[in-house]
Write a protein that holds these residues in place. Sequence first.
Motif, PDB file in Angstrom:
ATOM      1  N   PRO A 194     -76.104   8.203  44.939  1.00 26.31           N
ATOM      2  CA  PRO A 194     -77.384   8.235  45.649  1.00 26.31           C
ATOM      3  C   PRO A 194     -78.316   7.135  45.153  1.00 26.31           C
ATOM      4  O   PRO A 194     -78.276   6.759  43.976  1.00 26.31           O
ATOM      5  CB  PRO A 194     -77.949   9.623  45.306  1.00 26.31           C
ATOM      6  CG  PRO A 194     -76.765  10.428  44.883  1.00 26.31           C
ATOM      7  CD  PRO A 194     -75.848   9.461  44.207  1.00 26.31           C
ATOM      8  N   ALA A 195     -79.119   6.592  46.033  1.00 26.91           N
ATOM      9  CA  ALA A 195     -80.088   5.558  45.648  1.00 26.91           C
ATOM     10  C   ALA A 195     -80.974   6.072  44.525  1.00 26.91           C
ATOM     11  O   ALA A 195     -81.494   7.193  44.584  1.00 26.91           O
ATOM     12  CB  ALA A 195     -80.932   5.169  46.852  1.00 26.91           C
ATOM     13  N   GLY A 196     -81.124   5.261  43.494  1.00 26.03           N
ATOM     14  CA  GLY A 196     -81.946   5.649  42.356  1.00 26.03           C
ATOM     15  C   GLY A 196     -81.213   6.442  41.292  1.00 26.03           C
ATOM     16  O   GLY A 196     -81.782   6.771  40.247  1.00 26.03           O
ATOM     17  N   LYS A 197     -79.928   6.747  41.541  1.00 24.21           N
ATOM     18  CA  LYS A 197     -79.154   7.548  40.580  1.00 24.21           C
ATOM     19  C   LYS A 197     -78.103   6.709  39.851  1.00 24.21           C
ATOM     20  O   LYS A 197     -77.205   7.257  39.213  1.00 24.21           O
ATOM     21  CB  LYS A 197     -78.446   8.689  41.326  1.00 24.21           C
ATOM     22  CG  LYS A 197     -79.385   9.748  41.891  1.00 24.21           C
ATOM     23  CD  LYS A 197     -79.921  10.649  40.797  1.00 24.21           C
ATOM     24  CE  LYS A 197     -80.718  11.817  41.363  1.00 24.21           C
ATOM     25  NZ  LYS A 197     -81.188  12.721  40.306  1.00 24.21           N
ATOM     26  N   GLU A 198     -78.231   5.399  39.923  1.00 29.11           N
ATOM     27  CA  GLU A 198     -77.228   4.528  39.309  1.00 29.11           C
ATOM     28  C   GLU A 198     -77.120   4.731  37.796  1.00 29.11           C
ATOM     29  O   GLU A 198     -76.074   4.466  37.205  1.00 29.11           O
ATOM     30  CB  GLU A 198     -77.550   3.061  39.600  1.00 29.11           C
ATOM     31  CG  GLU A 198     -77.456   2.674  41.065  1.00 29.11           C
ATOM     32  CD  GLU A 198     -78.742   2.966  41.837  1.00 29.11           C
ATOM     33  OE1 GLU A 198     -78.765   2.674  43.051  1.00 29.11           O
ATOM     34  OE2 GLU A 198     -79.710   3.464  41.222  1.00 29.11           O
ATOM     35  N   HIS A 199     -78.198   5.202  37.174  1.00 30.69           N
ATOM     36  CA  HIS A 199     -78.197   5.382  35.723  1.00 30.69           C
ATOM     37  C   HIS A 199     -77.951   6.832  35.312  1.00 30.69           C
ATOM     38  O   HIS A 199     -78.031   7.156  34.125  1.00 30.69           O
ATOM     39  CB  HIS A 199     -79.517   4.883  35.143  1.00 30.69           C
ATOM     40  CG  HIS A 199     -79.734   3.413  35.336  1.00 30.69           C
ATOM     41  ND1 HIS A 199     -79.033   2.456  34.635  1.00 30.69           N
ATOM     42  CD2 HIS A 199     -80.545   2.726  36.181  1.00 30.69           C
ATOM     43  CE1 HIS A 199     -79.421   1.248  35.018  1.00 30.69           C
ATOM     44  NE2 HIS A 199     -80.336   1.382  35.952  1.00 30.69           N
ATOM     45  N   ASN A 200     -77.663   7.677  36.286  1.00 24.72           N
ATOM     46  CA  ASN A 200     -77.307   9.060  35.980  1.00 24.72           C
ATOM     47  C   ASN A 200     -75.855   9.099  35.511  1.00 24.72           C
ATOM     48  O   ASN A 200     -74.955   8.638  36.202  1.00 24.72           O
ATOM     49  CB  ASN A 200     -77.489   9.934  37.224  1.00 24.72           C
ATOM     50  CG  ASN A 200     -77.096  11.375  36.991  1.00 24.72           C
ATOM     51  OD1 ASN A 200     -75.915  11.715  37.034  1.00 24.72           O
ATOM     52  ND2 ASN A 200     -78.078  12.228  36.743  1.00 24.72           N
ATOM     53  N   ALA A 201     -75.618   9.659  34.325  1.00 27.99           N
ATOM     54  CA  ALA A 201     -74.290   9.613  33.716  1.00 27.99           C
ATOM     55  C   ALA A 201     -73.225  10.259  34.593  1.00 27.99           C
ATOM     56  O   ALA A 201     -72.150   9.683  34.824  1.00 27.99           O
ATOM     57  CB  ALA A 201     -74.322  10.280  32.348  1.00 27.99           C
ATOM     58  N   GLU A 202     -73.496  11.446  35.114  1.00 30.37           N
ATOM     59  CA  GLU A 202     -72.476  12.149  35.895  1.00 30.37           C
ATOM     60  C   GLU A 202     -72.203  11.435  37.214  1.00 30.37           C
ATOM     61  O   GLU A 202     -71.045  11.301  37.625  1.00 30.37           O
ATOM     62  CB  GLU A 202     -72.878  13.591  36.156  1.00 30.37           C
ATOM     63  CG  GLU A 202     -71.799  14.387  36.892  1.00 30.37           C
ATOM     64  CD  GLU A 202     -71.941  15.887  36.750  1.00 30.37           C
ATOM     65  OE1 GLU A 202     -70.998  16.593  37.125  1.00 30.37           O
ATOM     66  OE2 GLU A 202     -72.990  16.344  36.254  1.00 30.37           O
ATOM     67  N   GLU A 203     -73.252  10.945  37.869  1.00 31.32           N
ATOM     68  CA  GLU A 203     -73.051  10.221  39.126  1.00 31.32           C
ATOM     69  C   GLU A 203     -72.232   8.956  38.888  1.00 31.32           C
ATOM     70  O   GLU A 203     -71.371   8.593  39.696  1.00 31.32           O
ATOM     71  CB  GLU A 203     -74.397   9.866  39.756  1.00 31.32           C
ATOM     72  CG  GLU A 203     -75.187  11.048  40.298  1.00 31.32           C
ATOM     73  CD  GLU A 203     -74.562  11.667  41.542  1.00 31.32           C
ATOM     74  OE1 GLU A 203     -73.624  11.059  42.107  1.00 31.32           O
ATOM     75  OE2 GLU A 203     -75.001  12.757  41.935  1.00 31.32           O
TER      76      GLU A 203
END
Length: 458
Positions: free
Chosen positions: A340-349
Amino acid sequence: MKQVWLLILACICMMACRQQPQSEEAANYDLPQIKDSGVLVVLTLNSSTSYFDYRGEPMGFQYELAEQFAHSLGVKLKVKVVRNAPELIHKLLAGEGDLIAYNLPITKGFKDSVDFCGEDIITHQVLVQRNGNKVKPLKNVTELIGKEVYVKPGKYLDRLINLDKELGGGILIHAIENDSITTEDLIMQVSNGDIDYAVCDNDLAKLNKTYYPNLNIDLAISFDQRASWAVRKTSPLLAAAATQWHEENMTSPAYQASSKRYFEISKRMPHGSILSTKDGKISHFDKLFKKYAKEIGWDWRLLASVAYTESNFDTTAVSWAGAKGLMQLMPRTARAMGVPAGKEHNAEESIKAAVKYIGATARSFSKIEDVEERNKFVLAAYNAGIGHVIDAMALAEKYGKNKYVWDNNVADYILLKSNEEYFKDPVCKNGYFRGVETFNFVKEVIGRSEVYKKKIKS
């Protein structure tokens, strides 16, 4: 040698001068027609400083500038890659492109054929040496007497021979005829301490210093050479627009960001130690690696090794090329894999998307039956993009190696993808690539995963 080189250059210029636009349409095609078409067609060459494919996305300093210029005109950019400078001129005059987006040397012969425009770049050749040598870096060309310098045949060798004559002799010149060794290979050898001195253009030296920070590239050994973009003489409005754009945008955030990306930002991801193995932990994300590695049949410690090599387990990491997050996915890949846009730094994503990409990539190498062997190809494609690995496989097959075996076979040809003889081979569809990074990536990820397996229980 100098006379031969000058004769060749003169022939090239004469050939360029003889070429004429093949149609009235090409002769009358200028900025208004480009805007009407909605497309700016640029001609360029494959190289580390102009245009190349990286992980499936177009990259290169000249490419980014051309893209910014096209945006300023309100049109889309279309890139055509050609083989050499004479072909740039030929295809431009034949109407196959609107603009040469490459630092074309400003010579009398070329000036008779085209109009130069855009930024007037000043280039020169430099001595590549190491900082921190037991001997201090050379600061004057006279200090080259008695020193061993390694160069490729062509303009670098010609200049060194002339410099040697100017100094009265004494430079120990080694001309490297081996086609499998490039100027960038020589630069790497200087950094590694295998040789002490090499020669290249200052822009190539600046780019390579971002890979090898121990290099010293301060000593110029040639006169300045002017270079610039070019258009047909029948495109004065496009030439004026390109020159004006360069003058107004050289200090813009976009222009400066592109310059820093290629010539200043380090290409090396810093790495620290892993968590203590006493408690059987590699990182804070072990549970996620275990959860998602099952989906592709991977050992979770191999997936963890990819993350460590890519980002040092730093979820905030952003590479020089714009790859983001724990698994360092390029923006286009992240979108395609559903981040998802803005979730590039979310570990699980990031892990979930990386695993999805790895699974899709593995299917491209389904003919490789051995799982461990296939994983090497998948890792190479993760780092380089599938296209460059396919090219290396095609080269391996052409030269009698096994295209389904990585070590000492396809790996040898990923290294050769930075060499013109190989990346311009008809079996290669994706052009120039700096394969040494991918070669090392596969080796490091596999090696580290084996260490993890010995120290960390499954």
